[in-house]
Scaffold this active site. Structure first.
Site, PDB file in Angstrom:
ATOM      1  CG  HIS A  98      -0.333   0.473   2.531  1.00 61.00           C
ATOM      2  ND1 HIS A  98      -0.205  -0.836   3.448  1.00 61.00           N
ATOM      3  CD2 HIS A  98       0.077   1.420   3.072  1.00 61.00           C
ATOM      4  CE1 HIS A  98       0.378  -0.170   4.661  1.00 61.00           C
ATOM      5  NE2 HIS A  98       0.278   1.176   4.667  1.00 61.00           N
ATOM      6  CG  ASP A 128       0.017  -3.968   2.915  1.00 62.70           C
ATOM      7  OD1 ASP A 128       0.072  -3.647   1.628  1.00 62.70           O
ATOM      8  OD2 ASP A 128       0.256  -3.356   4.060  1.00 62.70           O
ATOM      9  CB  SER A 212       2.994   1.678   6.100  1.00 59.89           C
ATOM     10  OG  SER A 212       1.780   1.895   6.769  1.00 59.89           O
TER      11      SER A 212
END
Length: 360
Positions: A98, A128, A212
């Protein structure tokens, strides 16, 4: 003397919050020191105190990078990455899918401040994860890889990343492993329905937007997870989640070799019985209490078609594991590899069948 004893207790309580502390026995010195000397001695101990957290951060700092995505030359988002491998003049960096999704160009900013255009080797929406490559001699070293299966709840960890953008790159937060083998439902297509369950480790080390793709590191300086998400709510604090490194390694290996993850294919479209409207279930003569996935369509020539799976079959178990919705079905399917043979238990009308399917 009483005052010194009180200060000493505070010092010991403070130090037990860290690994790598030194225990100083001052009992023999207390009676020899007057108040002035006592204060000086304690001050010296505090100033010489060095935690394992400091050592770990210094050791891995250069192995954490910022990842910035561009669309039409404008910055559209940023995250973090970790140096996974350095080989033959190329540096491979792992981040989240992402973080780079939708990017036209990807720029990696090293801890030194140098910015390098990166190549996207491949990414996978389900796990992911994404793999980037930069070429050149940057003097970087890859992370030492830990074993996330040996992580224990309560173990100290450091989360490193770039929260809120590159302005705060290589920030470090300290915490513990709060839980293992958590299942977090994920909506992959923004339709409000969970499509996948991510297997993650829970930590109270602060993970914020921009973290992230960053590193979750143990006190040996080993990479044990890729920070991916957090639960955000006014009622919740300190619930961040990291993909265990043992889950990361096989995915990254496939991304490096193939540019994608080769999941097995079965060739059906299906819907969970529990998600069907009562009227539709009545029309299909599906009995109350029936669970499983209803086959809505079978792709011509696909694995399910060759095995004899039919439209309106209800699949109740996948290779011995009961499945109640398509998410569970997909989870069991993706544990397999192409060419594996599995047994599906199928309800067809009043008849229960076992069908052997060789996956594509």
């Amino acid at each position: 003397m009483k005052k010194l004893t009180q200060v000493l207790v505070v010092l010991l309580v403070f130090t037990t919050g860290f690994l790598g502390y030194k225990v100083y026995d001052l009992s023999n010195q207390i009676e020899k020191l007057d108040k002035t000397e006592s204060k000086k001695e304690i001050s010296t101990i505090v100033s010489e105190f060095e935690t394992d957290v400091t050592r770990v951060v210094q050791e891995v700092n250069d192995k954490v990078v910022s990842v910035v995505q561009h669309v039409n030359k404008a910055v559209t988002g940023s995250g973090t990455g970790v140096v996974y491998e350095v080989q033959d003049g190329a540096t491979y960096i792992v981040t989240n899918h992402h973080v780079i999704e939708g990017a036209q160009d990807i720029v990696v900013k090293l801890a030194s401040g140098e910015e390098v255009v990166a190549q996207l080797i491949g990414s996978d929406v389900y796990t992911d994860l994404a793999l980037l490559k930069i070429e050149g001699d940057f003097g970087l070293e890859a992370f030492k890889i830990g074993d996330s299966s040996r992580v224990t709840v309560g173990e100290f960890v450091v989360a490193m990343g770039s929260p809120l953008g590159v302005e705060f790159s290589n920030s470090s937060t300290f915490g513990i492993i709060s839980g293992k083998d958590r299942l977090v439902p994920v909506d992959l297509n923004s339709d409000g329905i969970s499509d996948w369950d991510m297997v993650v480790m829970q930590t109270d080390a602060a993970i914020n937007p921009g973290n992230s793709g960053g590193a979750l590191v143990n006190m040996n300086g080993e990479l044990i997870g890729i920070n991916s998400l957090k639960i955000s709510s006014e009622k919740i604090e300190g619930m961040g989640f990291s993909i265990p490194i043992n889950e990361v390694l096989p995915i990254v290996a496939q991304l490096k070799d193939h540019g994608k993850v080769n999941y097995p294919l079965i060739g059906i479209s299906a819907i969970a019985i529990d998600e069907m409207a009562p009227m539709y279930k009545a029309q299909m003569n599906i009995k109350e209490g029936t669970t499983g996935v209803l086959v809505v369509d079978v792709s011509l020539g696909a694995a399910a078609y060759r095995a004899g799976i039919q439209k309106d079959d209800i699949i109740t178990s996948f290779d011995g594991v009961e499945v109640k919705d398509f998410k569970e079905f997909r989870k069991e399917l993706y544990k397999k590899e192409p060419k594996d043979t599995v047994i599906l238990k199928v309800l067809r009308g009043e008849e229960t069948l076992e069908v052997e399917v060789t996956l594509d």
